[in-house]
Enzyme design. Sequence first.
Site, PDB file in Angstrom:
ATOM      1  N   CYS A 198       1.967  -0.011  -2.029  1.00 52.05           N
ATOM      2  CA  CYS A 198       1.620   1.116  -1.145  1.00 52.05           C
ATOM      3  C   CYS A 198       2.038   0.823   0.285  1.00 52.05           C
ATOM      4  CB  CYS A 198       0.140   1.459  -1.237  1.00 52.05           C
ATOM      5  SG  CYS A 198      -0.925   0.028  -1.212  1.00 52.05           S
TER       6      CYS A 198
ATOM      7  N   GLU B 219      -7.169   5.685  -1.684  1.00 50.14           N
ATOM      8  CA  GLU B 219      -6.034   5.119  -0.944  1.00 50.14           C
ATOM      9  C   GLU B 219      -4.800   5.595  -1.691  1.00 50.14           C
ATOM     10  OE1 GLU B 219      -2.995   3.330  -0.819  1.00 50.14           O
ATOM     11  OE2 GLU B 219      -3.905   1.389  -1.282  1.00 50.14           O
TER      12      GLU B 219
END
Lengths: 499, 499
Positions: free
Chosen positions: B293, B256
């Site tokens: 993120c 990720e």
Amino acid sequence: MTTGKNQIGFRQSAKGAATYHTINPKTNANNPTKFYEATQAEIDSACAKAATAFYPYSKTTGAQRAKFLRAIASEIEEIGEPLIQMYTTESALPEGRANGERGRTLGQLRMFADLVENDKWRHPTKTGEKNGLRKALIPIGPVAVFGASNFPLAFSTAGGDTASALASGCPVIVKSHPMHSGTGEMIATAITKAAQSCNIPDGVFSNLNSSGIEVGEQLVQHPAIKAVGFTGSHKGGRALYNLAAKRDSPIPVFAEMGSINPIIITQKAIQERGDELAEIYAGSITMGAGQFCTNPGLILTVQNEKTAPFIQNLADKTAALDAQCMLGPNIAKTYTKTAQKMQSQGGLTIVAATKGVVGDNVAQAQVASVSGKHFLENKALHQEVFGPFSLVVQAKDQQELLKIVHDLEGQLTATIIAQDDELNELQEITVALQEKVGRIIFNGVPTGVAVEDAMTHGGPYPASTDSRFTAVGNHSILRWVRPFSFQDFPEALLPEYLK
Amino acid sequence: MTTGKNQIGFRQSAKGAATYHTINPKTNANNPTKFYEATQAEIDSACAKAATAFYPYSKTTGAQRAKFLRAIASEIEEIGEPLIQMYTTESALPEGRANGERGRTLGQLRMFADLVENDKWRHPTKTGEKNGLRKALIPIGPVAVFGASNFPLAFSTAGGDTASALASGCPVIVKSHPMHSGTGEMIATAITKAAQSCNIPDGVFSNLNSSGIEVGEQLVQHPAIKAVGFTGSHKGGRALYNLAAKRDSPIPVFAEMGSINPIIITQKAIQERGDELAEIYAGSITMGAGQFCTNPGLILTVQNEKTAPFIQNLADKTAALDAQCMLGPNIAKTYTKTAQKMQSQGGLTIVAATKGVVGDNVAQAQVASVSGKHFLENKALHQEVFGPFSLVVQAKDQQELLKIVHDLEGQLTATIIAQDDELNELQEITVALQEKVGRIIFNGVPTGVAVEDAMTHGGPYPASTDSRFTAVGNHSILRWVRPFSFQDFPEALLPEYLK
């Protein structure tokens, strides 16, 4: 009935100068149709059309896609005898097999139609208060599918990869297999007719001809392609996997690359029903001229005084069966070459082989034998010989047999042949095999891959490039979808399946 | 309370000559503990132990693994205040955040314990007559987990990757994050204590220290490792993905890698509640010093006379908030450098930035503005600036805004801010965004990733390396498992969950 042209969405196209013919393996003669290699512009056009079609196609209802899949099945049935003739002419496989494989193909298309007719397959999930979070599986994007040499119907143009991808809402571009491009074109035409009659967007399906590897390589590297399905050799599958991994934006590749499918036979099973087992396995080794990815290429047993007679019996029964024509001259040549390479390995004995083999591309079935020690010491003996070849390994004891199992590469299947009163002693070998394979069979043969929800057709590398998926059955749709979440979304903007 | 040693199964080890310290970002001073870089021999030892432990651990019952996961949670609670102190000292994140993240970590461990307490998560499936086929999900093998810089607890040593992998039956080797190796060691010790008290095999968990990239590279290339979980930069994630793809036997990598998380705000929303939105988004942009993120790095709107005042208001509110210390000197330096690179792009204006920033590693929050035309022409403007930075893009009309959306790379999230009476006009942008992201939010902020079954934390590349999985919630366990089928197997040889 075939034109040799590429199918780019609803349009046929033959812009390239390069052409090729499929071959009748029984005569080594070219079949009449001249196939036009897809050009770079044709590849780009198919990809651009697929990218444009993706959005409207991904928004079709499950009922629309189910209707499309059923229409494909009907159009394939509609072709009738000419399809069977083309199939047998291009593959040398017998008519019975052609009919069976057509039935399997139609069954798969209708199975995926049933699956997506309602949206349960999307695993719709709701958590959180009020609107909160809602999640469902959505299609990943255009998929490139590579047909398999050994299944001109069930693992090719309208085979499992295409059926599952179309069911999920992904457009498909097929790279037609050069050994059966005529069969491929007939199926591609059926899919196109079905798409047109069902108002499926232009570009949801294309079929590109190619006798080499370049078209496939271009396809896998094209930015519009979002996933790849492949069934074939390790060399081919790994090459596509490598290309996909090197892209600016890497994409998942599900490649099913074959296997030697170890069979463990206990001493007791040999003693109590050796003759029956020899008969069954002679049939499994030579079925379809051994051209199955689940062909039993490796038989493991612990040596005692009954082993040598059993191997001789198995080899004699295998050699006595009618020799069969292979799928094509290249496959026959490779079979001969890899079998010869096996024969040259130290310690290996050919116990028996078909005698008096005549005819183009006809395969000599062979059963070989080697000691556990030799097998452990020489990785060349672990390689697949694609064809009617099986290697029996005689381990000196159960410990050596276990060591061999631990030493194997990833496999599609393993099989245990044992007597019912031996079950307590099989626990260790069962779990050892589990780490290596995707499916384990008890007292059966690995050939025959039922299209069922509980089937796993796949396995640890190099059996496949991603053991987390199966290539057969309803769950194979999971290769082409991704989860997507809506957070606090008003009902009006949610897709029907999340309302 | 920390030794700086590597945890190799149940044994602590410090054989290497190379050492490093974590840094207190608020003072730039080294923290006291000297951490020992894992040597090649220590990496090999952890991998060998994990490989050996895999078989017995994969055969534990769900109840045993649930007990283990709950024991880990209890051992972490047991550490108490010293963990919070270590966390805040190593990360400069405030105590409230430390407590919240610890709660999230404990919650995840207990959630996976609940999940695997019974075997439904394995999706046991039975088809075929009599014994026929039985399928279930089984663990894939030892998993390498890379801790995230910005979540020292919830996405690190005992974070979601570790918890889901241990829940599935996979051993885990953590590559400790060099910015919070002290926090990592405390958690590793808690996991080890839990493993010992629950009779979990030695080697199911290891924790390796490293300040560079070599230990991680060795780990990903080690034959014993069968999958990788990573949360971090695009550069780091892609490097590991490339290494895994080049292995003789490639393995899946779920990385990720962050995102700029586009926010679409309609003119009407700006007109009717611009001030409120400016306040909310100033908070979201600067939350955790922008080190999420899912930080809103890109705001898209169609320009009219209300746009400039809104952007000014958003920028002023963002600049007025207290400046925060970043996670470490390297992150602060990279933030300054990437923000400066942004500033140097043609057509970009810094609307406002925090004034009078003082202190080591304290980040200057910035809101910038650029035209749709410039954004479309310059890919450098699409890059993530990890920190409290957001770029507002003013499209000249709805068509240009849609073009921008189609031009974006893959993202974790997108957000639509609109009035309820605009829903009819939002259909097109919603579906356009869907192709680009893993989660879409209506009238909210992307920061905050609920640990729920309906969450998708992932998305098309480069948001993640495999959009087919989520990194958060129960379904994240699917990254570490594969289907396995038993065919015609006697009950006595089947695992309990398939009987």
